[in-house]
Design a protein around this motif. Structure first.
Motif, PDB file in Angstrom:
ATOM      1  N   CYS A 199      36.430  -8.166  24.828  1.00  0.00           N
ATOM      2  CA  CYS A 199      37.803  -7.646  24.874  1.00  0.00           C
ATOM      3  C   CYS A 199      38.406  -7.373  23.494  1.00  0.00           C
ATOM      4  CB  CYS A 199      38.703  -8.597  25.663  1.00  0.00           C
ATOM      5  SG  CYS A 199      39.059 -10.162  24.836  1.00  0.00           S
ATOM      6  N   GLY A 200      37.726  -7.802  22.415  1.00  0.00           N
ATOM      7  CA  GLY A 200      38.197  -7.531  21.066  1.00  0.00           C
ATOM      8  C   GLY A 200      39.291  -8.461  20.565  1.00  0.00           C
ATOM      9  N   THR A 201      39.653  -9.474  21.356  1.00  0.00           N
ATOM     10  CA  THR A 201      40.700 -10.416  20.956  1.00  0.00           C
ATOM     11  C   THR A 201      40.178 -11.386  19.904  1.00  0.00           C
ATOM     12  OG1 THR A 201      41.696 -10.300  23.143  1.00  0.00           O
ATOM     13  CG2 THR A 201      42.268 -12.200  21.818  1.00  0.00           C
ATOM     14  N   ASP A 202      41.003 -11.682  18.906  1.00  0.00           N
ATOM     15  CA  ASP A 202      40.655 -12.692  17.912  1.00  0.00           C
ATOM     16  C   ASP A 202      40.955 -14.072  18.467  1.00  0.00           C
ATOM     17  OD1 ASP A 202      39.765 -10.945  15.983  1.00  0.00           O
ATOM     18  OD2 ASP A 202      41.689 -10.841  14.945  1.00  0.00           O
ATOM     19  N   GLY A 203      39.955 -14.930  18.379  1.00  0.00           N
ATOM     20  CA  GLY A 203      40.116 -16.334  18.746  1.00  0.00           C
ATOM     21  C   GLY A 203      39.739 -17.171  17.550  1.00  0.00           C
ATOM     22  N   SER A 204      39.870 -18.469  17.663  1.00  0.00           N
ATOM     23  CA  SER A 204      39.493 -19.321  16.539  1.00  0.00           C
ATOM     24  C   SER A 204      38.856 -20.605  17.036  1.00  0.00           C
ATOM     25  CB  SER A 204      40.717 -19.641  15.676  1.00  0.00           C
ATOM     26  OG  SER A 204      41.679 -20.319  16.437  1.00  0.00           O
ATOM     27  N   GLN A 205      38.101 -21.215  16.150  1.00  0.00           N
ATOM     28  CA  GLN A 205      37.461 -22.482  16.437  1.00  0.00           C
ATOM     29  C   GLN A 205      37.521 -23.325  15.175  1.00  0.00           C
ATOM     30  OE1 GLN A 205      33.996 -22.194  18.776  1.00  0.00           O
ATOM     31  NE2 GLN A 205      33.306 -24.246  18.361  1.00  0.00           N
ATOM     32  N   SER A 206      37.848 -24.571  15.350  1.00  0.00           N
ATOM     33  CA  SER A 206      37.917 -25.501  14.234  1.00  0.00           C
ATOM     34  C   SER A 206      36.562 -26.178  14.069  1.00  0.00           C
ATOM     35  CB  SER A 206      38.999 -26.547  14.502  1.00  0.00           C
ATOM     36  OG  SER A 206      39.050 -27.468  13.450  1.00  0.00           O
ATOM     37  N   LEU A 207      36.046 -26.174  12.844  1.00  0.00           N
ATOM     38  CA  LEU A 207      34.750 -26.774  12.560  1.00  0.00           C
ATOM     39  C   LEU A 207      34.855 -27.802  11.448  1.00  0.00           C
ATOM     40  CD1 LEU A 207      32.537 -23.555  12.484  1.00  0.00           C
ATOM     41  CD2 LEU A 207      32.811 -25.145  14.377  1.00  0.00           C
ATOM     42  N   ILE A 208      34.082 -28.857  11.594  1.00  0.00           N
ATOM     43  CA  ILE A 208      33.994 -29.864  10.534  1.00  0.00           C
ATOM     44  C   ILE A 208      32.921 -29.450   9.530  1.00  0.00           C
ATOM     45  CG2 ILE A 208      33.377 -32.261  10.024  1.00  0.00           C
ATOM     46  CD1 ILE A 208      34.568 -32.986  12.768  1.00  0.00           C
TER      47      ILE A 208
END
Length: 75
Positions: A10-19
């Motif tokens: 869908c082209g939406t920006d998402g995010s993920q938190s990484l250690i």
């Protein structure tokens, strides 16, 4: 560290938190709910492949089994 992930569907920006700067595993788009297997190296997305619910379930079952054996291993 927060990583921005653009959904291939869908082209939406998402995010993920990484250690750690590297990650390989499942990711679900927050908007279209599509599943992907993503690979992140040095805080950059290098691979993003479609993933089915069945494949995700198998991955989760394998991780649970690994965790179970880690708990049972002698110290």
């Amino acid at each position: 560290m927060m990583i921005t992930i653009k959904c291939p569907k869908c082209g939406t920006d998402g995010s993920q938190s990484l250690i750690e700067p590297n990650y390989e595993g499942p990711y679900r788009c927050w908007k279209c709910r599509e599943l992907f297997t993503i690979k992140i190296e040095n805080n950059k997305v290098v691979s993003c492949q479609p993933l089915t619910e069945e494949e995700l379930k198998k991955i989760q079952e394998a991780e649970e089994l690994k965790a179970k054996f880690r708990k049972k291993s002698p110290d």
